[in-house]
Design a protein around this motif. Structure first.
Motif, short mmCIF file in Angstrom:
data_model
loop_
_atom_site.label_atom_id
_atom_site.label_comp_id
_atom_site.label_asym_id
_atom_site.label_seq_id
_atom_site.Cartn_x
_atom_site.Cartn_y
_atom_site.Cartn_z
N VAL A 162 -41.56 -7.86 -6.18
CA VAL A 162 -41.71 -6.42 -5.99
C VAL A 162 -40.62 -6.00 -5.01
O VAL A 162 -40.63 -6.40 -3.85
N LEU A 163 -39.66 -5.19 -5.46
CA LEU A 163 -38.47 -4.90 -4.67
C LEU A 163 -38.82 -4.04 -3.46
O LEU A 163 -39.31 -2.92 -3.60
N THR A 164 -38.59 -4.59 -2.27
CA THR A 164 -38.89 -3.89 -1.04
C THR A 164 -37.76 -4.09 -0.04
O THR A 164 -37.04 -5.09 -0.09
N LYS A 165 -37.64 -3.15 0.88
CA LYS A 165 -36.64 -3.29 1.94
C LYS A 165 -37.23 -4.08 3.09
O LYS A 165 -38.36 -3.84 3.52
N VAL A 166 -36.44 -5.03 3.62
CA VAL A 166 -36.81 -5.74 4.83
C VAL A 166 -36.23 -5.02 6.04
O VAL A 166 -36.94 -4.69 7.00
N ILE A 167 -34.93 -4.76 6.03
CA ILE A 167 -34.24 -4.04 7.09
C ILE A 167 -32.91 -3.56 6.55
O ILE A 167 -32.34 -4.17 5.64
N ALA A 168 -32.39 -2.45 7.11
CA ALA A 168 -31.13 -1.89 6.64
C ALA A 168 -30.32 -1.38 7.82
O ALA A 168 -30.85 -1.12 8.91
N VAL A 169 -29.01 -1.26 7.59
CA VAL A 169 -28.13 -0.66 8.57
C VAL A 169 -28.64 0.75 8.89
O VAL A 169 -29.02 1.51 7.98
N GLY A 170 -28.67 1.09 10.17
CA GLY A 170 -29.20 2.38 10.60
C GLY A 170 -30.61 2.30 11.12
O GLY A 170 -31.07 3.20 11.84
N ASP A 171 -31.33 1.22 10.77
CA ASP A 171 -32.67 1.03 11.31
C ASP A 171 -32.59 0.64 12.78
O ASP A 171 -31.58 0.12 13.26
N THR A 172 -33.68 0.87 13.48
CA THR A 172 -33.76 0.47 14.89
C THR A 172 -34.53 -0.83 14.99
O THR A 172 -35.64 -0.97 14.47
N LEU A 173 -33.93 -1.79 15.67
CA LEU A 173 -34.53 -3.10 15.85
C LEU A 173 -34.37 -3.51 17.30
O LEU A 173 -33.26 -3.40 17.85
N ALA A 174 -35.45 -3.92 17.94
CA ALA A 174 -35.42 -4.29 19.35
C ALA A 174 -34.85 -3.16 20.21
O ALA A 174 -34.15 -3.40 21.20
N GLY A 175 -35.12 -1.93 19.78
CA GLY A 175 -34.69 -0.77 20.55
C GLY A 175 -33.24 -0.39 20.36
O GLY A 175 -32.73 0.50 21.06
N LYS A 176 -32.54 -1.03 19.40
CA LYS A 176 -31.12 -0.76 19.19
C LYS A 176 -30.86 -0.49 17.70
O LYS A 176 -31.60 -0.96 16.84
N VAL A 177 -29.79 0.25 17.42
CA VAL A 177 -29.46 0.64 16.05
C VAL A 177 -28.63 -0.45 15.39
O VAL A 177 -27.61 -0.91 15.93
N VAL A 178 -29.06 -0.88 14.20
CA VAL A 178 -28.38 -1.93 13.45
C VAL A 178 -27.13 -1.37 12.79
O VAL A 178 -27.17 -0.33 12.11
N THR A 179 -26.01 -2.08 12.96
CA THR A 179 -24.75 -1.65 12.32
C THR A 179 -24.25 -2.68 11.30
O THR A 179 -23.39 -2.35 10.48
N GLU A 180 -24.77 -3.90 11.35
CA GLU A 180 -24.33 -4.92 10.40
C GLU A 180 -25.43 -5.97 10.26
O GLU A 180 -26.14 -6.26 11.22
N LEU A 181 -25.55 -6.52 9.04
CA LEU A 181 -26.57 -7.53 8.76
C LEU A 181 -25.94 -8.74 8.09
O LEU A 181 -24.95 -8.62 7.35
N ARG A 182 -26.53 -9.92 8.33
CA ARG A 182 -26.05 -11.15 7.72
C ARG A 182 -27.24 -11.95 7.19
O ARG A 182 -28.25 -12.11 7.89
N LEU A 183 -27.11 -12.44 5.96
CA LEU A 183 -28.15 -13.23 5.31
C LEU A 183 -27.51 -14.43 4.64
O LEU A 183 -26.55 -14.28 3.88
N GLY A 184 -28.00 -15.64 4.93
CA GLY A 184 -27.51 -16.85 4.30
C GLY A 184 -28.38 -17.28 3.15
O GLY A 184 -29.51 -16.81 2.98
N ARG A 185 -27.86 -18.22 2.35
CA ARG A 185 -28.59 -18.65 1.15
C ARG A 185 -29.89 -19.37 1.50
O ARG A 185 -30.79 -19.50 0.67
N PHE A 186 -30.02 -19.87 2.74
CA PHE A 186 -31.26 -20.53 3.15
C PHE A 186 -32.07 -19.65 4.10
O PHE A 186 -32.93 -20.14 4.82
N GLY A 187 -31.79 -18.35 4.09
CA GLY A 187 -32.48 -17.44 5.00
C GLY A 187 -33.94 -17.25 4.68
O GLY A 187 -34.76 -17.03 5.57
#
Length: 438
Positions: free
Chosen positions: A272-297
């Motif tokens: 079921v296609l859902t968002k985990v996190i995206a650029v622009g979201d706030t995480l740990a009180g800060k705005v996300v500007t870049e995300l990284r995901l590896g094949r074993f993530g």
């Protein structure tokens, strides 16, 4: 052949537990392959199930065989370990009741692990006419399955799979330039990444003006199926995906990093296609500007990713990604590690909440299941026997209490044994409870 169960009797109680062990020389840091045959059969009042626990230097590895025929069936099990000392002790043991099971052991061997060539330049391309000329991306592996991208001398390109547990298993094509793009037009023109988990192989594929994330279950040909492509709407975003940069898979789910117009980028999870996190979201009180995901993530119900923030700082995070918010079993069923005492033959109401009515199709195929375990065990099992619902009623939902109830019918044959009930939900999450039967 050795039966690990004992026939030793004290008074009216039958002793439980038997084993054998051996210590042998090893070379520190060298990998070894331990293999053995495990067997059982349905005879003399036994239930056709057997358990063998292998302990190597205090690390436990459980194995189970079920055979509901009157003839012994043997299963070959491989186990790889790395020696940590000049001598290694291997223990085979069993805690089942000897009146319930035969736990047979045979053909034990330990050999140094060798390097096996899966494919190389000059190997014939399966499903093609040429030979491999290059492998443009590092391979992926899960359990015994290896997946990789390969190019061929006759213009071939594809995703390929090999399983070392099925000798002699040739390399199998998962998708190549003759494979129709699921949900798209024409055939694939290229592949850019691959991930594997058990029998699932996920990959990034491209076509003419097309790109997407696809998954193939090697046990269900023909596949693959589409997870997302350039026509897929971005969950909690604007428009459709414009590209994909990485993919990971675990159990029956796939995670990927997808891009969109206007600087959109995020990590998304399917089936079921859902968002985990995206650029622009706030995480740990800060705005996300870049995300990284590896094949074993992605691993089970957890997903690890890296993030960069607007202030220039970075971090590594783990998200719990179960679709259903399971918080534990309700009374009268206690949660692990407690053993719930139950009278054999009793119908057990197993109650839990998923924080709302998620419908009645919440269980993964074949579940709930149960498996016999040692009564002093803290092992987690996947279950081997489908459960039986009492009175034909498998599952119900009560809107007033916001609780699901699964009524589990127990078996008279389970007297003086212990079992673990396993609920796997459609999101791949596993939930367990232990029971002892009197």
């Amino acid at each position: 052949m050795l039966d690990l169960n004992t026939d030793y009797t004290v008074g009216v109680d039958q002793a439980v537990g038997g084993g054998i062990q051996q210590t042998f020389p090893t070379i520190v840091d060298t990998f070894y392959i331990l293999s053995f045959d495990g067997g059982t059969w349905l005879a003399a009042g036994r239930d056709g199930t057997r358990h063998i626990e292998v302990v190597i230097d205090d690390t436990s590895h459980p194995f189970t065989v079920t055979n509901l025929t009157g003839t012994i069936v043997w299963t070959r099990f491989p186990l790889t370990f790395q020696a940590t000392a000049p001598n290694t002790t291997v223990v085979f043991r069993n805690f089942d009741s000897p009146s319930q099971t035969f736990s047979l052991l045979d053909n034990v061997s330990v050999v140094p692990a060798s390097v096996t060539e899966v494919a190389s330049t000059g190997t014939a391309v399966p499903g093609g006419t040429g030979v491999f000329t290059a492998f443009p991306h590092s391979p992926a592996m899960s359990a015994t399955r290896t997946a990789f991208l390969g190019l061929g001398s006759a213009g071939e390109a594809g995703v390929y799979s090999w399983d070392r547990a099925i000798p002699p298993d040739p390399v199998q094509p998962i998708a190549d330039l003759t494979t129709a793009i699921p949900g798209g037009a024409g055939t694939f023109s290229g592949f850019t990444d691959v991930a594997v988990s058990g029998n699932l192989v996920s990959f990034m594929g491209t076509g003419v003006d097309q790109a997407g994330i696809y998954v193939n279950d090697v046990t269900i040909p023909p596949s693959p199926v589409k997870v997302a492509d350039l026509t897929t709407a971005i969950p909690q975003g604007a428009g459709s995906f414009t590209g994909f940069t990485s993919v990971s898979t675990s159990r029956r789910r796939t995670a990927f990093l997808g891009l969109g117009n206007f600087g959109q980028a995020g990590i998304y999870l399917a089936s079921v296609l859902t968002k985990v996190i995206a650029v622009g979201d706030t995480l740990a009180g800060k705005v996300v500007t870049e995300l990284r995901l590896g094949r074993f993530g992605l691993d089970g119900n957890s997903l690890a990713f890296g993030a960069t923030f607007a202030d220039g700082s970075e971090g590594v995070f783990v998200a719990q990604v179960a679709l259903y918010p399971f918080t534990g079993f309700f009374a009268l069923v206690a949660n692990l590690p407690v053993f719930n005492q139950v009278k054999v033959g009793q119908a057990v109401p197993v109650k839990f909440s998923l924080q709302g009515n998620q419908g009645l199709a919440i269980f993964a195929p074949g579940y709930p299941k149960s498996a016999q375990i040692a009564c002093n065990s803290d092992a987690l099992v996947s279950g081997i026997e489908p459960t039986v619902a009492a009175g034909g009623s498998s599952l119900s939902y009560n809107a007033t209490t916001d609780q699901y109830t699964y009524v589990w019918k127990t078996d008279q044959a389970w007297a003086k044994t212990c079992r673990q009930l396993v609920l796997e939900l459609q999101d791949g999450s596993l939930h367990r409870a232990n029971f002892t039967f009197k």
